[in-house]
Design a protein around this motif. Sequence first.
Motif, mmCIF file in Angstrom:
data_model
loop_
_atom_site.group_PDB
_atom_site.id
_atom_site.type_symbol
_atom_site.label_atom_id
_atom_site.label_comp_id
_atom_site.label_asym_id
_atom_site.label_seq_id
_atom_site.Cartn_x
_atom_site.Cartn_y
_atom_site.Cartn_z
ATOM 1 N N VAL A 186 0.835 -1.207 0.000
ATOM 2 C CA VAL A 186 0.000 0.000 0.000
ATOM 3 C C VAL A 186 0.869 1.256 0.000
ATOM 4 O O VAL A 186 0.610 2.199 -0.751
ATOM 5 C CB VAL A 186 -0.961 -0.008 1.208
ATOM 6 N N TYR A 221 1.082 4.071 -2.957
ATOM 7 C CA TYR A 221 0.859 5.488 -2.676
ATOM 8 C C TYR A 221 2.032 6.327 -3.167
ATOM 9 O O TYR A 221 1.842 7.392 -3.766
ATOM 10 C CB TYR A 221 0.644 5.707 -1.182
ATOM 11 N N LYS A 222 3.229 5.839 -2.920
ATOM 12 C CA LYS A 222 4.413 6.580 -3.344
ATOM 13 C C LYS A 222 4.467 6.671 -4.864
ATOM 14 O O LYS A 222 4.805 7.718 -5.422
ATOM 15 C CB LYS A 222 5.676 5.890 -2.813
ATOM 16 N N CYS A 270 1.858 6.582 -6.932
ATOM 17 C CA CYS A 270 0.793 7.496 -7.371
ATOM 18 C C CYS A 270 1.153 8.947 -7.094
ATOM 19 O O CYS A 270 0.898 9.825 -7.922
ATOM 20 C CB CYS A 270 -0.518 7.150 -6.689
ATOM 21 N N SER A 271 1.779 9.209 -5.970
ATOM 22 C CA SER A 271 2.129 10.594 -5.644
ATOM 23 C C SER A 271 3.254 11.107 -6.541
ATOM 24 O O SER A 271 3.239 12.274 -6.939
ATOM 25 C CB SER A 271 2.520 10.718 -4.176
#
Length: 84
Positions: free
Chosen positions: A70, A74-75, A77-78
């Motif tokens: 997860v 997230y990393k 996507c950011s």
Amino acid sequence: MDVISVLWQRQMKRYVRSRSRMLGAIGQPILFLLALGYGLGSVYKKAGEGNYLQFLTPGIIIQTILFSGVFWAYKYCSTSALGF
């Protein structure tokens, strides 16, 4: 497949360079095993038969893999939102 390989290599380089992430990935499961395994192990022994650490360890391993996935997603996507 080349794109996945490049992204994986990039994330692995970032992971190895960040000592706090490595410490957290190793320290969190050990902390959970110590706190929950030995802290609640006596309650588990009174409730029934079996070894609580054998019951708890697979769940903590899966939880660690899930959380790592997860956070990596997230990393990704950011950073992709920023154009990298």
